[in-house]
Design a protein around this motif. Sequence first.
Motif, PDB file in Angstrom:
ATOM      1  N   SER A 253       5.010 108.044 -28.850  1.00 54.21           N
ATOM      2  CA  SER A 253       4.610 108.775 -30.056  1.00 54.21           C
ATOM      3  C   SER A 253       5.794 109.483 -30.699  1.00 54.21           C
ATOM      4  O   SER A 253       5.873 109.586 -31.923  1.00 54.21           O
ATOM      5  N   ASP A 254       6.738 109.960 -29.886  1.00 58.63           N
ATOM      6  CA  ASP A 254       7.944 110.561 -30.458  1.00 58.63           C
ATOM      7  C   ASP A 254       8.766 109.530 -31.225  1.00 58.63           C
ATOM      8  O   ASP A 254       9.358 109.831 -32.265  1.00 58.63           O
ATOM      9  N   LEU A 255       8.820 108.302 -30.694  1.00 54.39           N
ATOM     10  CA  LEU A 255       9.555 107.246 -31.379  1.00 54.39           C
ATOM     11  C   LEU A 255       8.816 106.781 -32.630  1.00 54.39           C
ATOM     12  O   LEU A 255       9.425 106.570 -33.686  1.00 54.39           O
ATOM     13  N   THR A 343      12.964 114.035 -33.903  1.00 53.69           N
ATOM     14  CA  THR A 343      12.688 113.794 -35.320  1.00 53.69           C
ATOM     15  C   THR A 343      13.135 115.023 -36.099  1.00 53.69           C
ATOM     16  O   THR A 343      13.744 115.933 -35.551  1.00 53.69           O
ATOM     17  N   THR A 344      12.809 115.063 -37.380  1.00 54.73           N
ATOM     18  CA  THR A 344      13.113 116.260 -38.163  1.00 54.73           C
ATOM     19  C   THR A 344      12.499 117.462 -37.486  1.00 54.73           C
ATOM     20  O   THR A 344      13.098 118.519 -37.369  1.00 54.73           O
ATOM     21  N   GLY A 345      11.287 117.281 -37.045  1.00 53.73           N
ATOM     22  CA  GLY A 345      10.650 118.235 -36.160  1.00 53.73           C
ATOM     23  C   GLY A 345      10.351 117.478 -34.883  1.00 53.73           C
ATOM     24  O   GLY A 345      10.996 116.486 -34.578  1.00 53.73           O
ATOM     25  N   GLY A 346       9.433 117.896 -34.094  1.00 57.28           N
ATOM     26  CA  GLY A 346       9.002 117.109 -32.950  1.00 57.28           C
ATOM     27  C   GLY A 346       7.728 116.404 -33.338  1.00 57.28           C
ATOM     28  O   GLY A 346       7.466 116.147 -34.505  1.00 57.28           O
ATOM     29  N   ALA A 347       6.920 116.080 -32.361  1.00 55.58           N
ATOM     30  CA  ALA A 347       5.552 115.636 -32.612  1.00 55.58           C
ATOM     31  C   ALA A 347       4.684 116.629 -31.861  1.00 55.58           C
ATOM     32  O   ALA A 347       5.061 117.106 -30.809  1.00 55.58           O
ATOM     33  N   GLY A 348       3.561 116.955 -32.420  1.00 56.51           N
ATOM     34  CA  GLY A 348       2.793 117.984 -31.747  1.00 56.51           C
ATOM     35  C   GLY A 348       1.373 118.065 -32.232  1.00 56.51           C
ATOM     36  O   GLY A 348       0.890 117.207 -32.974  1.00 56.51           O
ATOM     37  N   ALA A 349       0.696 119.137 -31.831  1.00 55.46           N
ATOM     38  CA  ALA A 349      -0.715 119.291 -32.136  1.00 55.46           C
ATOM     39  C   ALA A 349      -1.107 120.735 -31.903  1.00 55.46           C
ATOM     40  O   ALA A 349      -0.292 121.559 -31.497  1.00 55.46           O
ATOM     41  N   THR A 350      -2.362 121.028 -32.190  1.00 57.63           N
ATOM     42  CA  THR A 350      -2.910 122.340 -31.851  1.00 57.63           C
ATOM     43  C   THR A 350      -3.821 122.189 -30.638  1.00 57.63           C
ATOM     44  O   THR A 350      -4.317 121.112 -30.340  1.00 57.63           O
ATOM     45  N   ALA A 351      -4.020 123.309 -29.952  1.00 60.03           N
ATOM     46  CA  ALA A 351      -4.879 123.293 -28.775  1.00 60.03           C
ATOM     47  C   ALA A 351      -6.341 123.421 -29.188  1.00 60.03           C
ATOM     48  O   ALA A 351      -6.671 123.458 -30.375  1.00 60.03           O
ATOM     49  N   SER A 352      -7.226 123.528 -28.202  1.00 60.72           N
ATOM     50  CA  SER A 352      -8.665 123.543 -28.446  1.00 60.72           C
ATOM     51  C   SER A 352      -9.065 124.622 -29.453  1.00 60.72           C
ATOM     52  O   SER A 352      -8.760 125.804 -29.263  1.00 60.72           O
ATOM     53  N   PRO A 353      -9.781 124.244 -30.513  1.00 61.98           N
ATOM     54  CA  PRO A 353     -10.174 125.221 -31.534  1.00 61.98           C
ATOM     55  C   PRO A 353     -11.293 126.152 -31.062  1.00 61.98           C
ATOM     56  O   PRO A 353     -12.083 125.796 -30.183  1.00 61.98           O
ATOM     57  N   TRP A 354     -11.359 127.312 -31.689  1.00 59.67           N
ATOM     58  CA  TRP A 354     -12.490 128.228 -31.509  1.00 59.67           C
ATOM     59  C   TRP A 354     -13.522 127.936 -32.594  1.00 59.67           C
ATOM     60  O   TRP A 354     -13.166 127.654 -33.746  1.00 59.67           O
ATOM     61  N   HIS A 355     -14.802 128.054 -32.218  1.00 61.95           N
ATOM     62  CA  HIS A 355     -15.895 127.817 -33.163  1.00 61.95           C
ATOM     63  C   HIS A 355     -16.860 129.002 -33.145  1.00 61.95           C
ATOM     64  O   HIS A 355     -17.053 129.636 -32.105  1.00 61.95           O
ATOM     65  N   ALA A 415       8.015 119.857 -41.088  1.00 67.81           N
ATOM     66  CA  ALA A 415       8.207 118.435 -41.368  1.00 67.81           C
ATOM     67  C   ALA A 415       6.895 117.675 -41.471  1.00 67.81           C
ATOM     68  O   ALA A 415       6.873 116.502 -41.854  1.00 67.81           O
ATOM     69  N   GLY A 416       5.790 118.316 -41.101  1.00 68.53           N
ATOM     70  CA  GLY A 416       4.491 117.647 -41.158  1.00 68.53           C
ATOM     71  C   GLY A 416       4.306 116.605 -40.075  1.00 68.53           C
ATOM     72  O   GLY A 416       3.484 115.704 -40.191  1.00 68.53           O
ATOM     73  N   THR A 417       5.085 116.715 -38.983  1.00 70.61           N
ATOM     74  CA  THR A 417       4.972 115.724 -37.915  1.00 70.61           C
ATOM     75  C   THR A 417       4.079 116.194 -36.771  1.00 70.61           C
ATOM     76  O   THR A 417       4.095 115.615 -35.700  1.00 70.61           O
ATOM     77  N   GLN A 418       3.320 117.255 -37.013  1.00 68.85           N
ATOM     78  CA  GLN A 418       2.352 117.688 -36.013  1.00 68.85           C
ATOM     79  C   GLN A 418       1.105 116.820 -36.186  1.00 68.85           C
ATOM     80  O   GLN A 418       0.044 117.272 -36.627  1.00 68.85           O
ATOM     81  N   VAL A 419       1.249 115.571 -35.790  1.00 67.53           N
ATOM     82  CA  VAL A 419       0.259 114.550 -36.144  1.00 67.53           C
ATOM     83  C   VAL A 419      -0.924 114.502 -35.196  1.00 67.53           C
ATOM     84  O   VAL A 419      -1.931 113.861 -35.498  1.00 67.53           O
ATOM     85  N   GLY A 420      -0.829 115.142 -34.038  1.00 60.80           N
ATOM     86  CA  GLY A 420      -1.902 115.065 -33.054  1.00 60.80           C
ATOM     87  C   GLY A 420      -1.589 114.017 -32.000  1.00 60.80           C
ATOM     88  O   GLY A 420      -0.502 113.432 -31.976  1.00 60.80           O
ATOM     89  N   TYR A 421      -2.546 113.779 -31.143  1.00 60.48           N
ATOM     90  CA  TYR A 421      -2.358 112.834 -30.042  1.00 60.48           C
ATOM     91  C   TYR A 421      -3.183 111.580 -30.289  1.00 60.48           C
ATOM     92  O   TYR A 421      -4.334 111.647 -30.714  1.00 60.48           O
ATOM     93  N   TYR A 422      -2.587 110.436 -29.973  1.00 56.11           N
ATOM     94  CA  TYR A 422      -3.263 109.160 -30.205  1.00 56.11           C
ATOM     95  C   TYR A 422      -4.607 109.075 -29.487  1.00 56.11           C
ATOM     96  O   TYR A 422      -5.550 108.458 -29.976  1.00 56.11           O
ATOM     97  N   ASP A 423      -4.686 109.698 -28.291  1.00 62.76           N
ATOM     98  CA  ASP A 423      -5.916 109.536 -27.519  1.00 62.76           C
ATOM     99  C   ASP A 423      -7.087 110.315 -28.112  1.00 62.76           C
ATOM    100  O   ASP A 423      -8.212 110.194 -27.640  1.00 62.76           O
ATOM    101  N   TRP A 424      -6.848 111.125 -29.146  1.00 63.09           N
ATOM    102  CA  TRP A 424      -7.959 111.752 -29.854  1.00 63.09           C
ATOM    103  C   TRP A 424      -8.801 110.722 -30.603  1.00 63.09           C
ATOM    104  O   TRP A 424      -9.942 110.997 -30.980  1.00 63.09           O
TER     105      TRP A 424
END
Length: 465
Positions: A253-255, A343-355, A415-424
Amino acid sequence: MKSVRREVRRRVLRERTGGRAGAPRRAWGAAAAVAVAAVLACAGCSAPGAGKSATAGTQSFITEPVTTEQVADLGDVTLRMWADQAEKPLMKSVVPAFEKKYPNVTVDITYKSFDDLIATVVNAASGSTPPDLFQGNIGYAVDGALVKAKLVRPLDDVAATYGWLTGTGASTLAPARWNSAGTAFGDGNLYGMSPISEVQGIYYNKALLKSLDLEPPQSLSDLEKDLPVVKEAGKQPIMLGNSDQYAATHIFSDLAVTEQSPASISDWIGGKAGTTFATTGNEKAADTMADWAKKGYFGSGYDGLSNEDAIARFAKGSGAFFVGGSWNGAKLDPEKFGFGALTTGGAGATASPWHIAASSKATPAAVAFLAALHTPEAGQEILDTGRLPVVTDGAKGANSLQSQTLDVLKRTIAAGTQVGYYDWSATDMLSVMGGRLQEVMAGRTSSAAFTKAVQDSWRKARESE
Protein backbone atom coordinates in the motif's frame (compact mmCIF):
# COMPACT_ATOMS: atom_id res chain seq x y z
CA MET A 1 -10.82 -21.76 6.80
CA LYS A 2 -13.19 -18.95 7.63
CA SER A 3 -12.20 -19.03 11.31
CA VAL A 4 -8.54 -18.77 10.30
CA ARG A 5 -9.27 -15.75 8.13
CA ARG A 6 -11.22 -14.07 10.91
CA GLU A 7 -8.38 -14.66 13.35
CA VAL A 8 -5.87 -13.15 10.92
CA ARG A 9 -8.08 -10.12 10.50
CA ARG A 10 -8.52 -9.76 14.25
CA ARG A 11 -4.75 -9.97 14.70
CA VAL A 12 -3.96 -7.16 12.26
CA LEU A 13 -6.70 -4.99 13.73
CA ARG A 14 -5.30 -5.61 17.21
CA GLU A 15 -1.81 -4.59 16.07
CA ARG A 16 -2.97 -1.43 14.34
CA THR A 17 -4.95 -0.39 17.38
CA GLY A 18 -2.16 -1.00 19.81
CA GLY A 19 -1.98 -4.75 20.30
CA ARG A 20 -4.93 -5.18 22.60
CA ALA A 21 -5.08 -8.52 24.29
CA GLY A 22 -8.15 -10.62 24.85
CA ALA A 23 -9.65 -13.60 23.14
CA PRO A 24 -12.68 -12.97 20.95
CA ARG A 25 -15.97 -14.28 22.27
CA ARG A 26 -17.47 -14.74 18.83
CA ALA A 27 -16.85 -13.98 15.21
CA TRP A 28 -17.51 -10.31 14.67
CA GLY A 29 -18.91 -10.80 11.17
CA ALA A 30 -21.54 -13.20 12.49
CA ALA A 31 -22.36 -10.90 15.38
CA ALA A 32 -22.95 -8.02 13.03
CA ALA A 33 -25.18 -10.08 10.79
CA VAL A 34 -27.36 -11.14 13.73
CA ALA A 35 -27.66 -7.56 14.89
CA VAL A 36 -28.63 -6.24 11.48
CA ALA A 37 -31.29 -8.85 11.12
CA ALA A 38 -32.67 -7.93 14.50
CA VAL A 39 -32.70 -4.20 14.03
CA LEU A 40 -33.94 -4.02 10.48
CA ALA A 41 -37.30 -5.05 11.85
CA CYS A 42 -37.11 -1.89 13.94
CA ALA A 43 -36.53 0.40 10.97
CA GLY A 44 -39.63 2.36 11.83
CA CYS A 45 -38.48 3.14 15.35
CA SER A 46 -38.28 6.81 16.12
CA ALA A 47 -34.99 8.69 15.97
CA PRO A 48 -33.68 10.68 18.91
CA GLY A 49 -34.64 14.06 20.12
CA ALA A 50 -32.01 16.02 22.00
CA GLY A 51 -30.26 19.30 22.27
CA LYS A 52 -31.54 22.84 22.20
CA SER A 53 -31.55 23.59 18.54
CA ALA A 54 -33.40 23.43 15.26
CA THR A 55 -35.48 20.35 14.54
CA ALA A 56 -36.36 18.67 11.27
CA GLY A 57 -38.50 15.54 11.32
CA THR A 58 -37.51 13.47 14.32
CA GLN A 59 -33.88 14.71 14.38
CA SER A 60 -32.88 17.64 16.57
CA PHE A 61 -29.99 19.52 15.07
CA ILE A 62 -27.12 21.15 16.88
CA THR A 63 -26.64 24.66 15.58
CA GLU A 64 -24.52 26.10 18.40
CA PRO A 65 -21.97 24.49 20.73
CA VAL A 66 -23.68 22.73 23.60
CA THR A 67 -23.62 24.83 26.76
CA THR A 68 -23.25 23.74 30.37
CA GLU A 69 -26.81 24.99 30.92
CA GLN A 70 -28.17 22.70 28.19
CA VAL A 71 -26.40 19.73 29.72
CA ALA A 72 -27.63 20.77 33.17
CA ASP A 73 -31.19 20.74 31.81
CA LEU A 74 -30.85 16.97 31.53
CA GLY A 75 -30.82 16.74 35.32
CA ASP A 76 -28.65 14.15 37.00
CA VAL A 77 -27.77 11.84 34.18
CA THR A 78 -25.39 8.94 33.49
CA LEU A 79 -23.59 9.04 30.16
CA ARG A 80 -23.19 5.36 29.33
CA MET A 81 -20.28 4.57 27.05
CA TRP A 82 -18.61 1.53 25.48
CA ALA A 83 -14.94 1.88 24.61
CA ASP A 84 -11.90 -0.10 23.60
CA GLN A 85 -9.78 -0.80 26.66
CA ALA A 86 -6.91 1.01 24.96
CA GLU A 87 -8.83 4.24 25.62
CA LYS A 88 -8.29 3.95 29.39
CA PRO A 89 -5.12 6.12 29.55
CA LEU A 90 -6.83 8.93 27.60
CA MET A 91 -10.06 8.68 29.58
CA LYS A 92 -8.19 9.03 32.87
CA SER A 93 -7.63 12.68 32.00
CA VAL A 94 -10.67 13.46 29.84
CA VAL A 95 -13.43 12.05 32.07
CA PRO A 96 -12.55 13.88 35.33
CA ALA A 97 -12.28 17.18 33.46
CA PHE A 98 -15.62 16.52 31.74
CA GLU A 99 -17.42 15.62 34.97
CA LYS A 100 -15.99 18.73 36.62
CA LYS A 101 -17.32 20.93 33.80
CA TYR A 102 -20.69 19.14 33.74
CA PRO A 103 -21.29 18.15 37.41
CA ASN A 104 -24.74 16.68 36.73
CA VAL A 105 -23.20 14.05 34.42
CA THR A 106 -21.69 10.77 35.59
CA VAL A 107 -19.63 9.02 32.93
CA ASP A 108 -19.96 5.23 33.07
CA ILE A 109 -17.61 3.51 30.64
CA THR A 110 -17.69 -0.20 29.83
CA TYR A 111 -14.25 -1.12 28.55
CA LYS A 112 -13.88 -4.09 26.26
CA SER A 113 -11.06 -5.72 24.36
CA PHE A 114 -10.99 -4.64 20.76
CA ASP A 115 -12.14 -8.08 19.61
CA ASP A 116 -15.00 -8.15 22.09
CA LEU A 117 -16.03 -4.59 21.27
CA ILE A 118 -16.40 -5.12 17.53
CA ALA A 119 -18.10 -8.48 18.12
CA THR A 120 -20.81 -7.08 20.39
CA VAL A 121 -21.28 -3.37 19.81
CA VAL A 122 -23.84 -3.67 16.99
CA ASN A 123 -26.01 -5.93 19.10
CA ALA A 124 -25.65 -3.55 22.05
CA ALA A 125 -26.63 -0.59 19.89
CA SER A 126 -29.77 -2.41 18.74
CA GLY A 127 -30.83 -3.36 22.27
CA SER A 128 -33.41 -1.70 24.49
CA THR A 129 -30.77 0.18 26.53
CA PRO A 130 -27.93 0.98 24.13
CA PRO A 131 -24.91 2.95 25.32
CA ASP A 132 -25.23 6.66 24.56
CA LEU A 133 -21.76 6.90 23.10
CA PHE A 134 -19.64 4.05 21.76
CA GLN A 135 -16.83 3.13 19.42
CA GLY A 136 -17.51 1.21 16.21
CA ASN A 137 -15.08 0.13 13.52
CA ILE A 138 -14.57 1.40 9.98
CA GLY A 139 -15.92 -0.93 7.34
CA TYR A 140 -19.06 -2.83 6.49
CA ALA A 141 -19.38 -5.32 9.36
CA VAL A 142 -19.67 -2.74 12.15
CA ASP A 143 -20.06 0.87 11.00
CA GLY A 144 -21.93 -0.15 7.84
CA ALA A 145 -24.31 -2.27 9.91
CA LEU A 146 -24.89 0.59 12.36
CA VAL A 147 -25.69 3.02 9.55
CA LYS A 148 -27.84 0.56 7.60
CA ALA A 149 -29.97 -0.12 10.68
CA LYS A 150 -30.17 3.60 11.58
CA LEU A 151 -28.70 2.96 15.03
CA VAL A 152 -26.37 5.97 15.06
CA ARG A 153 -27.07 9.67 14.88
CA PRO A 154 -25.71 11.63 11.89
CA LEU A 155 -23.09 14.12 13.06
CA ASP A 156 -22.97 16.56 10.14
CA ASP A 157 -24.57 19.29 12.26
CA VAL A 158 -22.15 18.65 15.14
CA ALA A 159 -19.14 18.73 12.81
CA ALA A 160 -20.25 22.00 11.24
CA THR A 161 -21.04 23.61 14.59
CA TYR A 162 -17.75 22.64 16.22
CA GLY A 163 -15.54 23.39 13.20
CA TRP A 164 -14.49 19.82 12.49
CA LEU A 165 -14.96 20.42 8.74
CA THR A 166 -11.91 22.67 8.61
CA GLY A 167 -8.47 22.45 10.17
CA THR A 168 -6.04 19.62 10.63
CA GLY A 169 -8.58 16.90 11.37
CA ALA A 170 -11.07 17.64 8.60
CA SER A 171 -9.77 15.14 6.05
CA THR A 172 -9.82 12.35 8.62
CA LEU A 173 -13.61 12.34 8.75
CA ALA A 174 -14.09 10.69 5.35
CA PRO A 175 -14.05 7.03 6.52
CA ALA A 176 -16.98 7.82 8.83
CA ARG A 177 -19.10 9.18 5.97
CA TRP A 178 -21.64 6.72 4.50
CA ASN A 179 -24.37 6.68 1.95
CA SER A 180 -27.83 6.31 3.48
CA ALA A 181 -28.01 2.61 2.57
CA GLY A 182 -24.80 1.82 4.46
CA THR A 183 -23.34 0.22 1.33
CA ALA A 184 -20.48 2.64 0.56
CA PHE A 185 -18.33 4.92 2.68
CA GLY A 186 -15.93 7.81 2.18
CA ASP A 187 -18.68 10.19 1.11
CA GLY A 188 -22.16 11.10 2.31
CA ASN A 189 -23.45 11.84 5.80
CA LEU A 190 -21.06 11.81 8.74
CA TYR A 191 -21.87 9.15 11.34
CA GLY A 192 -18.76 9.09 13.53
CA MET A 193 -15.63 10.87 14.65
CA SER A 194 -12.30 9.44 15.71
CA PRO A 195 -9.77 11.58 17.59
CA ILE A 196 -7.04 8.99 16.87
CA SER A 197 -4.99 8.83 13.70
CA GLU A 198 -2.54 6.28 12.30
CA VAL A 199 0.19 6.54 9.71
CA GLN A 200 2.34 4.09 7.80
CA GLY A 201 5.94 4.74 6.82
CA ILE A 202 9.44 3.36 7.10
CA TYR A 203 11.49 2.87 10.26
CA TYR A 204 15.26 2.86 9.89
CA ASN A 205 18.22 1.72 11.97
CA LYS A 206 20.28 4.87 12.55
CA ALA A 207 23.56 3.14 13.40
CA LEU A 208 23.40 0.69 10.49
CA LEU A 209 22.70 3.43 7.95
CA LYS A 210 25.53 5.53 9.38
CA SER A 211 27.94 2.58 9.17
CA LEU A 212 27.12 2.30 5.47
CA ASP A 213 27.34 6.07 4.91
CA LEU A 214 23.66 6.20 3.98
CA GLU A 215 21.14 8.92 4.76
CA PRO A 216 17.58 8.07 5.81
CA PRO A 217 15.49 7.76 2.61
CA GLN A 218 13.15 10.63 1.88
CA SER A 219 11.40 8.96 -1.03
CA LEU A 220 10.86 5.64 -2.71
CA SER A 221 13.67 6.38 -5.17
CA ASP A 222 16.01 7.07 -2.25
CA LEU A 223 15.08 3.72 -0.71
CA GLU A 224 15.65 1.88 -3.98
CA LYS A 225 19.17 3.30 -4.10
CA ASP A 226 19.87 2.22 -0.51
CA LEU A 227 18.56 -1.36 -0.71
CA PRO A 228 21.34 -2.83 -2.92
CA VAL A 229 23.99 -1.06 -0.83
CA VAL A 230 22.69 -2.71 2.33
CA LYS A 231 22.40 -6.05 0.57
CA GLU A 232 25.95 -5.90 -0.77
CA ALA A 233 27.18 -5.14 2.76
CA GLY A 234 25.78 -8.49 3.88
CA LYS A 235 22.92 -6.97 5.89
CA GLN A 236 19.20 -7.57 5.48
CA PRO A 237 17.68 -4.51 3.79
CA ILE A 238 14.01 -4.83 4.95
CA MET A 239 12.84 -6.84 7.95
CA LEU A 240 9.55 -8.50 7.06
CA GLY A 241 7.39 -11.01 8.93
CA ASN A 242 4.52 -12.08 6.68
CA SER A 243 3.20 -15.33 8.13
CA ASP A 244 -0.13 -13.61 8.82
CA GLN A 245 -0.17 -12.35 5.20
CA TYR A 246 -0.87 -8.72 6.02
CA ALA A 247 2.56 -7.15 6.66
CA ALA A 248 3.42 -7.31 2.96
CA THR A 249 0.12 -5.64 2.11
CA HIS A 250 1.23 -2.66 4.19
CA ILE A 251 4.41 -2.36 2.11
CA PHE A 252 2.34 -2.80 -1.04
CA SER A 253 0.00 0.00 0.00
CA ASP A 254 2.92 2.36 0.61
CA LEU A 255 4.19 1.61 -2.89
CA ALA A 256 0.78 1.76 -4.54
CA VAL A 257 -0.03 5.22 -3.22
CA THR A 258 3.07 6.55 -5.02
CA GLU A 259 1.79 5.20 -8.33
CA GLN A 260 -1.73 6.62 -8.53
CA SER A 261 -4.16 9.17 -7.23
CA PRO A 262 -4.77 8.72 -3.47
CA ALA A 263 -8.41 9.61 -4.08
CA SER A 264 -8.80 6.71 -6.51
CA ILE A 265 -7.56 4.32 -3.81
CA SER A 266 -9.88 5.64 -1.10
CA ASP A 267 -12.81 5.54 -3.56
CA TRP A 268 -12.14 1.86 -4.25
CA ILE A 269 -11.75 1.04 -0.56
CA GLY A 270 -15.04 2.82 0.13
CA GLY A 271 -16.85 0.71 -2.44
CA LYS A 272 -17.52 3.46 -5.00
CA ALA A 273 -19.21 2.07 -8.09
CA GLY A 274 -17.09 1.94 -11.23
CA THR A 275 -13.75 1.83 -9.45
CA THR A 276 -11.23 -0.95 -9.94
CA PHE A 277 -8.14 -2.41 -8.32
CA ALA A 278 -6.86 -3.63 -11.69
CA THR A 279 -4.81 -0.51 -12.36
CA THR A 280 -1.38 0.00 -13.85
CA GLY A 281 -0.24 1.55 -10.57
CA ASN A 282 -1.26 -1.46 -8.49
CA GLU A 283 0.37 -3.86 -10.95
CA LYS A 284 3.57 -1.81 -10.82
CA ALA A 285 3.55 -1.87 -7.00
CA ALA A 286 3.05 -5.65 -7.03
CA ASP A 287 5.87 -6.04 -9.56
CA THR A 288 8.14 -4.02 -7.25
CA MET A 289 7.28 -6.35 -4.35
CA ALA A 290 8.17 -9.36 -6.52
CA ASP A 291 11.40 -7.73 -7.68
CA TRP A 292 12.49 -6.90 -4.11
CA ALA A 293 11.69 -10.43 -2.99
CA LYS A 294 13.64 -11.92 -5.89
CA LYS A 295 16.65 -9.75 -5.05
CA GLY A 296 16.55 -10.89 -1.42
CA TYR A 297 15.73 -7.50 0.07
CA PHE A 298 13.26 -9.17 2.48
CA GLY A 299 15.72 -11.93 3.39
CA SER A 300 14.51 -15.55 3.45
CA GLY A 301 11.73 -17.22 5.38
CA TYR A 302 9.61 -14.09 5.76
CA ASP A 303 6.42 -16.03 5.09
CA GLY A 304 7.19 -18.16 8.15
CA LEU A 305 7.89 -15.22 10.45
CA SER A 306 5.18 -13.26 12.26
CA ASN A 307 5.04 -9.49 12.10
CA GLU A 308 5.46 -9.31 15.88
CA ASP A 309 8.65 -11.40 15.70
CA ALA A 310 9.91 -9.27 12.81
CA ILE A 311 9.55 -5.99 14.72
CA ALA A 312 11.22 -7.66 17.73
CA ARG A 313 14.20 -8.68 15.58
CA PHE A 314 14.36 -5.20 14.05
CA ALA A 315 14.34 -3.66 17.53
CA LYS A 316 17.38 -5.79 18.37
CA GLY A 317 19.27 -4.50 15.34
CA SER A 318 18.45 -6.92 12.52
CA GLY A 319 17.63 -5.20 9.24
CA ALA A 320 18.16 -1.67 8.00
CA PHE A 321 14.47 -0.86 7.42
CA PHE A 322 11.04 -1.93 8.67
CA VAL A 323 7.95 -0.77 6.81
CA GLY A 324 5.11 -0.48 9.27
CA GLY A 325 2.71 1.76 11.10
CA SER A 326 2.84 4.28 13.92
CA TRP A 327 1.57 1.51 16.24
CA ASN A 328 4.97 -0.20 15.90
CA GLY A 329 6.92 2.78 17.25
CA ALA A 330 6.35 1.95 20.93
CA LYS A 331 8.50 -1.15 20.49
CA LEU A 332 11.54 0.80 19.23
CA ASP A 333 14.20 2.79 21.09
CA PRO A 334 13.89 6.40 19.87
CA GLU A 335 17.65 6.83 20.32
CA LYS A 336 18.37 4.02 17.85
CA PHE A 337 15.59 4.29 15.27
CA GLY A 338 14.03 6.94 13.06
CA PHE A 339 10.82 7.15 11.01
CA GLY A 340 10.03 8.65 7.63
CA ALA A 341 7.61 8.48 4.71
CA LEU A 342 8.07 7.05 1.25
CA THR A 343 5.52 9.36 -0.33
CA THR A 344 4.84 13.06 0.02
CA GLY A 345 3.19 11.95 3.19
CA GLY A 346 2.82 8.38 4.35
CA ALA A 347 -0.23 6.21 3.98
CA GLY A 348 -2.57 6.09 6.88
CA ALA A 349 -6.03 6.07 8.37
CA THR A 350 -8.07 6.96 11.41
CA ALA A 351 -8.84 4.60 14.25
CA SER A 352 -12.27 3.34 15.34
CA PRO A 353 -14.83 6.18 15.27
CA TRP A 354 -17.07 7.21 18.15
CA HIS A 355 -20.83 7.18 17.53
CA ILE A 356 -23.82 8.66 19.32
CA ALA A 357 -26.74 6.25 19.65
CA ALA A 358 -29.75 7.36 17.63
CA SER A 359 -31.98 6.60 20.62
CA SER A 360 -29.86 8.35 23.25
CA LYS A 361 -31.73 10.55 25.72
CA ALA A 362 -28.50 12.29 26.68
CA THR A 363 -27.45 13.61 23.28
CA PRO A 364 -26.30 17.07 24.52
CA ALA A 365 -23.92 15.39 26.98
CA ALA A 366 -22.73 12.96 24.31
CA VAL A 367 -22.09 15.81 21.89
CA ALA A 368 -20.18 17.71 24.57
CA PHE A 369 -18.03 14.64 25.26
CA LEU A 370 -17.19 14.19 21.57
CA ALA A 371 -16.29 17.87 21.40
CA ALA A 372 -13.93 17.41 24.34
CA LEU A 373 -12.10 14.67 22.43
CA HIS A 374 -11.64 16.88 19.36
CA THR A 375 -9.45 19.63 20.84
CA PRO A 376 -5.72 20.49 20.78
CA GLU A 377 -5.59 19.67 24.50
CA ALA A 378 -6.97 16.20 23.89
CA GLY A 379 -4.60 15.88 20.92
CA GLN A 380 -1.61 16.40 23.21
CA GLU A 381 -3.04 13.92 25.72
CA ILE A 382 -3.41 11.36 22.93
CA LEU A 383 0.20 11.90 21.86
CA ASP A 384 1.38 11.69 25.47
CA THR A 385 -0.35 8.33 25.85
CA GLY A 386 1.46 6.88 22.85
CA ARG A 387 -0.89 7.40 19.91
CA LEU A 388 -1.39 9.98 17.18
CA PRO A 389 -4.17 12.59 17.26
CA VAL A 390 -6.21 13.87 14.33
CA VAL A 391 -6.02 17.37 15.84
CA THR A 392 -2.30 18.05 15.70
CA ASP A 393 -2.33 21.81 16.40
CA GLY A 394 0.40 22.57 18.92
CA ALA A 395 1.08 18.90 19.68
CA LYS A 396 4.70 18.14 20.51
CA GLY A 397 6.40 14.75 20.67
CA ALA A 398 8.27 13.60 23.77
CA ASN A 399 11.22 12.23 21.76
CA SER A 400 12.72 12.32 18.28
CA LEU A 401 10.90 9.21 17.03
CA GLN A 402 7.52 10.47 18.21
CA SER A 403 8.21 13.90 16.68
CA GLN A 404 9.18 12.33 13.35
CA THR A 405 6.04 10.18 13.36
CA LEU A 406 3.89 13.22 14.10
CA ASP A 407 5.58 15.11 11.26
CA VAL A 408 4.86 12.26 8.83
CA LEU A 409 1.24 12.26 9.95
CA LYS A 410 0.91 15.98 9.27
CA ARG A 411 2.42 15.56 5.81
CA THR A 412 0.18 12.59 5.14
CA ILE A 413 -2.94 14.56 5.98
CA ALA A 414 -1.71 17.51 3.89
CA ALA A 415 -0.95 15.25 0.92
CA GLY A 416 -4.32 13.50 1.08
CA THR A 417 -2.66 10.08 1.23
CA GLN A 418 -4.49 8.99 4.36
CA VAL A 419 -6.40 6.62 2.12
CA GLY A 420 -7.34 3.94 4.65
CA TYR A 421 -6.63 0.23 4.59
CA TYR A 422 -7.42 -2.07 1.68
CA ASP A 423 -8.95 -4.68 3.97
CA TRP A 424 -11.76 -2.25 4.85
CA SER A 425 -13.17 -2.96 1.38
CA ALA A 426 -14.55 -6.43 2.17
CA THR A 427 -14.65 -8.75 5.15
CA ASP A 428 -12.40 -11.32 3.44
CA MET A 429 -10.13 -8.86 1.61
CA LEU A 430 -7.23 -9.24 4.03
CA SER A 431 -6.84 -12.94 3.33
CA VAL A 432 -7.56 -12.60 -0.40
CA MET A 433 -5.07 -9.79 -0.96
CA GLY A 434 -2.49 -11.14 1.48
CA GLY A 435 -2.54 -14.65 0.06
CA ARG A 436 -2.39 -13.53 -3.56
CA LEU A 437 0.43 -11.10 -2.83
CA GLN A 438 2.42 -13.94 -1.30
CA GLU A 439 2.02 -15.77 -4.59
CA VAL A 440 3.26 -12.73 -6.53
CA MET A 441 6.31 -12.34 -4.28
CA ALA A 442 7.13 -16.03 -4.67
CA GLY A 443 6.95 -15.72 -8.45
CA ARG A 444 4.04 -18.13 -8.73
CA THR A 445 1.56 -15.69 -10.25
CA SER A 446 1.59 -12.41 -12.11
CA SER A 447 0.75 -8.94 -10.89
CA ALA A 448 -2.13 -8.85 -13.39
CA ALA A 449 -3.60 -12.06 -11.96
CA PHE A 450 -3.20 -10.59 -8.47
CA THR A 451 -5.11 -7.41 -9.24
CA LYS A 452 -7.84 -9.38 -11.07
CA ALA A 453 -8.34 -11.72 -8.10
CA VAL A 454 -8.58 -8.79 -5.69
CA GLN A 455 -11.04 -6.96 -7.94
CA ASP A 456 -13.17 -10.11 -8.30
CA SER A 457 -13.39 -10.37 -4.50
CA TRP A 458 -14.31 -6.68 -4.22
CA ARG A 459 -17.02 -7.10 -6.88
CA LYS A 460 -18.54 -10.09 -5.10
CA ALA A 461 -18.65 -8.09 -1.87
CA ARG A 462 -20.52 -5.27 -3.61
CA GLU A 463 -22.98 -7.70 -5.19
CA SER A 464 -23.75 -9.26 -1.80
CA GLU A 465 -24.75 -5.94 -0.19
